[in-house]
Design an enzyme around this catalytic site. Sequence first.
Site, short mmCIF file in Angstrom:
data_model
loop_
_atom_site.label_atom_id
_atom_site.label_comp_id
_atom_site.label_asym_id
_atom_site.label_seq_id
_atom_site.Cartn_x
_atom_site.Cartn_y
_atom_site.Cartn_z
N TYR A 74 -3.08 -8.27 -7.34
CA TYR A 74 -2.73 -7.45 -6.18
C TYR A 74 -3.85 -7.55 -5.15
CZ TYR A 74 -1.47 -3.25 -3.48
OH TYR A 74 -1.12 -2.37 -2.48
N ASP A 100 -11.44 -11.58 -4.51
CA ASP A 100 -11.12 -10.22 -4.10
C ASP A 100 -11.83 -9.27 -5.07
OD1 ASP A 100 -10.09 -7.73 -3.65
OD2 ASP A 100 -8.00 -8.37 -3.51
N LYS A 154 -13.04 0.01 -1.61
CA LYS A 154 -13.23 1.10 -2.60
C LYS A 154 -14.66 1.62 -2.69
CE LYS A 154 -9.05 -0.17 -5.06
NZ LYS A 154 -7.95 0.71 -5.25
C1 LIG Z 1 -7.97 -6.06 -5.96
C2 LIG Z 1 -7.44 -5.27 -4.82
N1 LIG Z 1 -7.40 -5.83 -3.60
C3 LIG Z 1 -6.93 -5.17 -2.53
C4 LIG Z 1 -6.47 -3.88 -2.66
C5 LIG Z 1 -5.94 -3.16 -1.46
O1 LIG Z 1 -6.85 -2.18 -1.06
P1 LIG Z 1 -6.35 -0.94 -0.20
O2 LIG Z 1 -5.49 -0.10 -1.09
O3 LIG Z 1 -7.63 -0.27 0.22
O4 LIG Z 1 -5.59 -1.48 0.96
C6 LIG Z 1 -6.49 -3.25 -3.90
C7 LIG Z 1 -6.00 -1.87 -4.07
O5 LIG Z 1 -5.94 -1.29 -5.11
C8 LIG Z 1 -6.97 -3.97 -5.02
O6 LIG Z 1 -6.98 -3.43 -6.25
#
Ligand SMILES: Cc1ncc(COP(=O)(O)O)c(C=O)c1O
Length: 427
Positions: A139, A234, A262
């Site tokens: 994700y 990521d 985060k």
């Molecule tokens: C690995 C990863 N990338 C991107 C995101 C997206 O972040 P946001 O919810 O701040 O848009 C998340 C969200 O949980 C994530 O777990």
Amino acid sequence: MTDSRTLFQESSDVFPGGVNSPARSFRPYPLFMRSGKGARVTDTDGMDYIDYCLGYGPLILGHANPKVAESISKQARRSILLGTPTELETMLAVKIRDAIPSMEMLRFVNSGTEATMHALRLARGFTGRRKVIKMEGCYHGSHDYVLIKSGSGALTHGVPSSPGIPEEVSETVRIAKYNNMESVKEIFDNEPEGIAALIIEPIMANAGVILPENGFLRELRRITSENGSLLIFDEVVTGFRFHYGAYSSMIGVSPDLTILGKIIGGGTPIGAFGGRRDIMSALSPSGSVYQAGTFSGNPLTMAAGNAALDELSAMDYSALGKLLDRAVSGIREKFSQAGMEVAVNSMVSMFQFFPGVTCVANYEDAMRADSGLYGRIFSGMLKEGIYLASSQFETNFLSFSHSVESIDETVNALEKVIRSAEAEIRS
Ligand SMILES: Cc1ncc(COP(=O)(O)O)c(C=O)c1O
């Protein structure tokens, strides 16, 4: 005070499904929380929970950390928004770069979603190529280019690939399998000069917790370099989660771009992307790849992020690892006493358990777990005052506010809940 059921009825009238983000929704209705302090949250009925959701990961210092809260309120009195560069932004960026040297330059945005969206555009703009590779079950937020075979809430709610994404977009995304080098190689063999970037969660945190097999990430580094593609890690979940820095530094693999979010915002909305200076310099206004945001690097978020990283830089992450070991062995013991199979995957301050299977090494294994039983355990644990990740395809987090006592309370509650789940299965 109004209870969660009533509040959910009201919220369902104004928000689709009663929530502002699908991952927060569970049956029969989500709990409405009123406050959080340390490792605990309190709902609108006044019931207390040990929290392993922790705002979906940002709150590694626990809820309402006093230093972070003080920094935000001080800044709010000074200014909430200026719309100009501030020293706070540079201070936070330098802290991040000192901890993650591969992020030679970076840019702040307001969410992980924004960060991956802009990083992929940058990768396309920089390389002049159209296609990107992502992994099934990873994700990266909820924009068009990554909401294809996605994890997290998209997987939980059965829409890993959303309607509404134009074919012209999904046609540019190639899907490979995590921990499966062959699937990556096949894509590069077919389109050796077409791939702008490969984006991956170095540890999959959105299909439960799935760790990379030995050498997998290093091989990704090799194959992307050989094919002139960018490697994007990521680290929205993994950044500053296991030590004061990125997971990439722990394994000695240097991506071209890193995505953060985060934890670096101390609980306020944030995302960041950064990496090689030559690539980042292609961003406007020094380059021609456009990206912008009214609230990017805003003073409140920067104040929170600076305070959070100052706090974290003095923390002993090995203490988290010890708590985690206690939690993991407790979970294994309680399932084994009940004669039930379970796989428990974990890393320093994050874990997930998969009932009904003995090993989860990839996405397919995670899909074979008994997510129905996980859901029953989640509901049972809520009644015992433990707030776990609400889905099999999310992650449980530990914070520096959790203690041996909170872990023991959790494991004891699990024993009770597993017993009644077992009795239910038998009857
Ligand atoms: C690995 C990863 N990338 C991107 C995101 C997206 O972040 P946001 O919810 O701040 O848009 C998340 C969200 O949980 C994530 O777990």
